[in-house]
Motif scaffolding. Sequence first.
Motif, PDB file in Angstrom:
ATOM      1  N   GLU A 248       8.373 -30.443 -23.176  1.00 53.41           N
ATOM      2  CA  GLU A 248       7.355 -29.416 -23.423  1.00 53.41           C
ATOM      3  C   GLU A 248       6.799 -28.875 -22.112  1.00 53.41           C
ATOM      4  OE1 GLU A 248       4.502 -31.415 -25.832  1.00 53.41           O
ATOM      5  OE2 GLU A 248       5.811 -31.518 -27.590  1.00 53.41           O
ATOM      6  N   LEU A 249       7.063 -29.615 -21.056  1.00 56.74           N
ATOM      7  CA  LEU A 249       6.625 -29.262 -19.703  1.00 56.74           C
ATOM      8  C   LEU A 249       7.817 -29.463 -18.778  1.00 56.74           C
ATOM      9  CD1 LEU A 249       4.393 -28.765 -17.521  1.00 56.74           C
ATOM     10  CD2 LEU A 249       3.891 -31.199 -17.650  1.00 56.74           C
ATOM     11  N   LYS A 299       5.987 -25.121 -22.984  1.00 57.20           N
ATOM     12  CA  LYS A 299       4.634 -24.589 -22.831  1.00 57.20           C
ATOM     13  C   LYS A 299       4.356 -24.132 -21.402  1.00 57.20           C
ATOM     14  CE  LYS A 299       2.754 -27.535 -26.510  1.00 57.20           C
ATOM     15  NZ  LYS A 299       1.794 -28.638 -26.809  1.00 57.20           N
ATOM     16  N   THR A 300       4.799 -24.949 -20.419  1.00 62.17           N
ATOM     17  CA  THR A 300       4.465 -24.667 -19.024  1.00 62.17           C
ATOM     18  C   THR A 300       5.604 -25.106 -18.105  1.00 62.17           C
ATOM     19  OG1 THR A 300       2.129 -25.089 -19.501  1.00 62.17           O
ATOM     20  CG2 THR A 300       2.770 -25.015 -17.184  1.00 62.17           C
ATOM     21  N   TYR A 301       5.880 -24.299 -17.094  1.00 63.43           N
ATOM     22  CA  TYR A 301       6.757 -24.663 -15.990  1.00 63.43           C
ATOM     23  C   TYR A 301       5.871 -24.851 -14.755  1.00 63.43           C
ATOM     24  CZ  TYR A 301      10.557 -22.841 -18.918  1.00 63.43           C
ATOM     25  OH  TYR A 301      11.442 -22.605 -19.941  1.00 63.43           O
ATOM     26  N   ALA A 323       6.226 -18.191 -21.076  1.00 61.83           N
ATOM     27  CA  ALA A 323       5.484 -19.451 -20.959  1.00 61.83           C
ATOM     28  C   ALA A 323       4.598 -19.368 -19.722  1.00 61.83           C
ATOM     29  CB  ALA A 323       6.448 -20.641 -20.857  1.00 61.83           C
ATOM     30  N   GLU A 324       3.662 -20.311 -19.624  1.00 62.38           N
ATOM     31  CA  GLU A 324       2.817 -20.404 -18.437  1.00 62.38           C
ATOM     32  C   GLU A 324       3.632 -20.913 -17.257  1.00 62.38           C
ATOM     33  OE1 GLU A 324      -0.423 -19.572 -18.089  1.00 62.38           O
ATOM     34  OE2 GLU A 324      -0.346 -18.768 -20.135  1.00 62.38           O
ATOM     35  N   VAL A 325       3.313 -20.429 -16.066  1.00 65.85           N
ATOM     36  CA  VAL A 325       3.938 -20.920 -14.840  1.00 65.85           C
ATOM     37  C   VAL A 325       2.837 -21.394 -13.905  1.00 65.85           C
ATOM     38  CG1 VAL A 325       5.370 -20.382 -12.842  1.00 65.85           C
ATOM     39  CG2 VAL A 325       5.913 -19.367 -15.072  1.00 65.85           C
ATOM     40  N   ASP A 326       2.893 -22.669 -13.544  1.00 65.06           N
ATOM     41  CA  ASP A 326       1.888 -23.278 -12.682  1.00 65.06           C
ATOM     42  C   ASP A 326       2.545 -23.679 -11.363  1.00 65.06           C
ATOM     43  OD1 ASP A 326      -0.471 -24.493 -11.768  1.00 65.06           O
ATOM     44  OD2 ASP A 326      -0.932 -25.332 -13.741  1.00 65.06           O
ATOM     45  N   PHE A 327       1.748 -24.186 -10.439  1.00 66.81           N
ATOM     46  CA  PHE A 327       2.270 -24.469  -9.100  1.00 66.81           C
ATOM     47  C   PHE A 327       1.568 -25.676  -8.497  1.00 66.81           C
ATOM     48  CE2 PHE A 327       1.512 -23.882  -4.479  1.00 66.81           C
ATOM     49  CZ  PHE A 327       2.811 -24.021  -4.031  1.00 66.81           C
ATOM     50  N   TYR A 328       2.350 -26.471  -7.759  1.00 69.35           N
ATOM     51  CA  TYR A 328       1.769 -27.485  -6.897  1.00 69.35           C
ATOM     52  C   TYR A 328       2.546 -27.486  -5.583  1.00 69.35           C
ATOM     53  CZ  TYR A 328      -0.243 -31.637  -4.940  1.00 69.35           C
ATOM     54  OH  TYR A 328      -0.912 -32.490  -4.102  1.00 69.35           O
ATOM     55  N   GLY A 351      -4.329 -30.331 -20.207  1.00 65.32           N
ATOM     56  CA  GLY A 351      -4.994 -29.026 -20.225  1.00 65.32           C
ATOM     57  C   GLY A 351      -6.090 -28.879 -19.214  1.00 65.32           C
ATOM     58  N   VAL A 352      -6.023 -29.690 -18.139  1.00 59.14           N
ATOM     59  CA  VAL A 352      -7.047 -29.656 -17.095  1.00 59.14           C
ATOM     60  C   VAL A 352      -6.519 -28.840 -15.923  1.00 59.14           C
ATOM     61  CG1 VAL A 352      -8.437 -31.025 -15.492  1.00 59.14           C
ATOM     62  CG2 VAL A 352      -7.912 -31.908 -17.794  1.00 59.14           C
TER      63      VAL A 352
END
Length: 354
Positions: A248-249, A299-301, A323-328, A351-352
């Motif tokens: 899912e991630l 849900k998120t990459y 989908a959502e795309v996040d970054f680190y 979800g934080v």
Amino acid sequence: MGKVLMKGNEVIAEAAVHAGCKYFFGYPITPQSELVAYMARRLPEVGGLFLQAESEVAAINMVYGAAGTGVRVMTSSSSPGFSLKQEGISYMVGSELPAVIVNVVRGGPGLGNIQPAQSDYFQVTKGGGHGDYNIPVLAPASLQEIVDLTRDAFDIADRYRTPVILMGDGMLGQMMEPVEFGERSEIQEYNKEWATTGTRGDGGPKIITSLELDADGLEKRNWNLQQKFAVIKKNEVRYETYLIEDAELIMVAFGTVARITMNAINKARNAGVKVGLIRPITLWPFPEKPFLETRERVKTYISVEMSAGQMIEDVRLAVNGHAEVDFYGRTGGIVPTQEEIYEKIMAVARGVSV
């Protein structure tokens, strides 16, 4: 030859020799200087030529000249030195000359430091020099993979008459791992009737140049190059996936960061989070297929990089809003730790915002 313990920079050099490279022009710069030193010793043993150029600019132009004769040739550098090569690389693309160019990336911009980084992603995947062009970019994640991808790099270069970039980070260049080269296989022969090896009664002189003063002629040459890039995009995409079937991630990472991320994924899986990995092996062409196959249900990459966020642009293009795309990321030569990546995974799963 069985397994031997070697440093990453030396593995690149020995793999190049096994791939039939007998010519190297370069200039020492940390953290890839061991590659240059290894070639200085090794190439005379196989009847090859090593030459330390007076600068990175000189080195890439020497590569241009050698490539024009049809031989397998390589140069290597690290980020600031690689930047200096860009004009020559653009000339080589315009002249359709095959060669392998190694970039062992360090922190920047500017002189930066000698610690590992991935912040040359834009430079290697978006052309780097002037004009409309792309170059195949291979990004190994282990020293054994360096062996395989270095051979592939020379084959791709000859198959398409193009420079090919082998990109690692300073950590990959400096680490030591056991590798196996296997027996030296016969080098595949490619048609090089275009090479400037003298007339020898074969139809007269040959001219290799990127200069085309006629606008219509230059446009035709550019469209021919674009057609070649399209064939490369169709045939040469490489990637690896890990535990994405029920994910899912999905994390997206390349090179040594992908190895660290995989450990964080295993820990998150043990904590009940359905998370997987897409590891681009070719940074260009970027592997869109695994995103097309997963983006309707994921849900998120999360793009994980040793940069301020460069590959994330290609991830967003591949996801295309599905989908959502996040970054680190960490910059300045700091390597993300397994624990940091794990905490990012868990925060996104809860979800934080981090």
